[in-house]
Write an enzyme that holds these catalytic residues in place. Structure first.
Site, PDB file in Angstrom:
ATOM      1  N   HIS A 146      27.016 -19.056 -20.515  1.00  0.00           N
ATOM      2  CA  HIS A 146      27.053 -19.861 -21.737  1.00  0.00           C
ATOM      3  C   HIS A 146      27.330 -18.978 -22.970  1.00  0.00           C
ATOM      4  O   HIS A 146      28.198 -19.296 -23.788  1.00  0.00           O
ATOM      5  CB  HIS A 146      25.714 -20.601 -21.887  1.00  0.00           C
ATOM      6  CG  HIS A 146      25.563 -21.349 -23.177  1.00  0.00           C
ATOM      7  ND1 HIS A 146      25.735 -22.705 -23.274  1.00  0.00           N
ATOM      8  CD2 HIS A 146      25.264 -20.927 -24.424  1.00  0.00           C
ATOM      9  CE1 HIS A 146      25.551 -23.093 -24.522  1.00  0.00           C
ATOM     10  NE2 HIS A 146      25.260 -22.021 -25.251  1.00  0.00           N
ATOM     11  N   GLU A 147      26.617 -17.867 -23.074  1.00  0.00           N
ATOM     12  CA  GLU A 147      26.769 -17.003 -24.261  1.00  0.00           C
ATOM     13  C   GLU A 147      28.162 -16.357 -24.309  1.00  0.00           C
ATOM     14  O   GLU A 147      28.797 -16.312 -25.361  1.00  0.00           O
ATOM     15  CB  GLU A 147      25.682 -15.920 -24.278  1.00  0.00           C
ATOM     16  CG  GLU A 147      24.259 -16.450 -24.382  1.00  0.00           C
ATOM     17  CD  GLU A 147      24.060 -17.416 -25.539  1.00  0.00           C
ATOM     18  OE1 GLU A 147      24.758 -17.306 -26.562  1.00  0.00           O
ATOM     19  OE2 GLU A 147      23.211 -18.317 -25.402  1.00  0.00           O
ATOM     20  N   HIS A 150      30.888 -18.621 -25.587  1.00  0.00           N
ATOM     21  CA  HIS A 150      31.038 -18.710 -27.047  1.00  0.00           C
ATOM     22  C   HIS A 150      32.031 -17.648 -27.539  1.00  0.00           C
ATOM     23  O   HIS A 150      32.805 -17.886 -28.470  1.00  0.00           O
ATOM     24  CB  HIS A 150      29.693 -18.471 -27.749  1.00  0.00           C
ATOM     25  CG  HIS A 150      28.782 -19.671 -27.791  1.00  0.00           C
ATOM     26  ND1 HIS A 150      29.178 -20.905 -28.247  1.00  0.00           N
ATOM     27  CD2 HIS A 150      27.471 -19.802 -27.462  1.00  0.00           C
ATOM     28  CE1 HIS A 150      28.145 -21.755 -28.184  1.00  0.00           C
ATOM     29  NE2 HIS A 150      27.102 -21.109 -27.708  1.00  0.00           N
ATOM     30  N   GLU A 204      28.634 -26.172 -28.455  1.00  0.00           N
ATOM     31  CA  GLU A 204      27.560 -25.970 -27.464  1.00  0.00           C
ATOM     32  C   GLU A 204      27.942 -26.595 -26.124  1.00  0.00           C
ATOM     33  O   GLU A 204      27.752 -26.004 -25.059  1.00  0.00           O
ATOM     34  CB  GLU A 204      26.247 -26.583 -27.959  1.00  0.00           C
ATOM     35  CG  GLU A 204      25.534 -25.757 -29.017  1.00  0.00           C
ATOM     36  CD  GLU A 204      25.254 -24.343 -28.554  1.00  0.00           C
ATOM     37  OE1 GLU A 204      25.084 -24.097 -27.345  1.00  0.00           O
ATOM     38  OE2 GLU A 204      25.224 -23.459 -29.415  1.00  0.00           O
TER      39      GLU A 204
HETATM   40 ZN    ZN Z   1      25.215 -21.804 -27.376  1.00  0.00          ZN
END
Ligand code: ZN
Length: 275
Positions: A146-147, A150, A204
């Site tokens: 997830h990170e 980004h 997100e």
């Molecule tokens: Zn995030």
């Protein structure tokens, strides 16, 4: 030359720092040119002004500052550090296919907070406080996927543009001094470090999607992502939300969407050769 212009010139010449600052702004802005790209996995068309190299520079500056400030808290040995390095390396290998120029590095910091983040350009910070929630390598792969998403989807550059701070960021990258402390703080807040200026809900959700595919491509079981998000929700009840829960649609909605991407994730895992 008019009186005011002469006075301005005298002012500049008398103050080399101001002259350097102005030069840095000019150089930084000259480097800006909107480039078009598609986000990995979700294939969304993006128009981003900061180049990969500029994003890497911005992330590296912030990373160096973080390491300086947390020198005494850096965990550089032991089983937790080994796990973080092992899982990060597998996720980074997958993410490198989308961003071959990024230089990845992960640091584990002793901090009792369930959080992690990846700066633009590939520098990752993990707090020890998240490890009891990730529980295992697949849980940690969910967070790192997830990170890292980004960063590969250039979400910080998009945020900087949305806040009309691209020229300030370019100046920081070019010279590091051509800004007021207030502007510098605003850029820092946009880097994804804290929950003060959260990513948008759509960013997100996109990071959830890309991250799920990344962990599956790295050979982890994507169903473990659902188990992790359930644990995370339980653990964060009544506390300030970490980066990845800060502005997200309802918990149930998030898990539903992740279930919707599961067939794609299962195919990605099969192609990775993991059994
Ligand atoms: Zn995030």
């Amino acid at each position: 030359m008019s009186g005011p212009a002469k006075a301005f010139l005298a002012f500049i010449v008398g103050r080399p720092l101001v002259a350097i600052a102005i030069a840095a702004v000019v150089v930084g802005i000259l480097l800006l040119r909107t480039h078009h790209q598609k986000t990995p996995v979700t294939h969304r068309s993006q128009h981003v002004e900061l180049t990969d190299a500029q994003q890497m520079q911005l992330g590296s500056q912030e990373y160096a500052k973080t390491l300086r400030e947390n020198r005494a808290r850096i965990v550089s040995s032991g089983p937790q550090e080994a796990e973080v390095q092992r899982v990060a390396q597998r996720i980074e290998t997958v993410a490198s296919r989308d961003k071959p120029k990024f230089v990845w590095k992960v640091t584990l910091i002793k901090k009792n907070e369930a959080n992690a983040y990846c700066l633009p350009g590939g520098k990752i910070v993990v707090y020890t406080g998240i490890l009891p929630v990730t529980e295992n390598d697949a849980g940690l792969a969910t967070v790192l996927g997830h990170e890292v998403a980004h960063a590969t989807a250039e979400h910080v550059a998009e945020r900087i543009e949305r806040n009309k701070l691209t020229e300030v960021a370019a100046a920081i990258i070019a010279g590091g001094i051509a800004v007021t402390p207030g502007q510098f703080a605003r850029i820092s807040a946009l880097l994804g470090v804290g929950a003060s200026l959260p990513f948008s809900r759509s960013q997100e959700s996109e990071a959830d999607h890309i991250g799920l595919i990344y962990m599956a491509r790295a050979g982890y079981d994507p169903h473990q992502a659902v188990a992790f998000w359930k644990r995370m929700q339980r653990a964060s009840k009544g506390k300030a939300p970490p980066e990845f829960l800060s502005d997200h649609p309802s918990d149930e909605h998030r898990i539903q969407r992740i279930q919707g991407w599961m067939p794609e994730a299962e195919r990605a895992r099969e192609s990775s050769g993991a059994s």
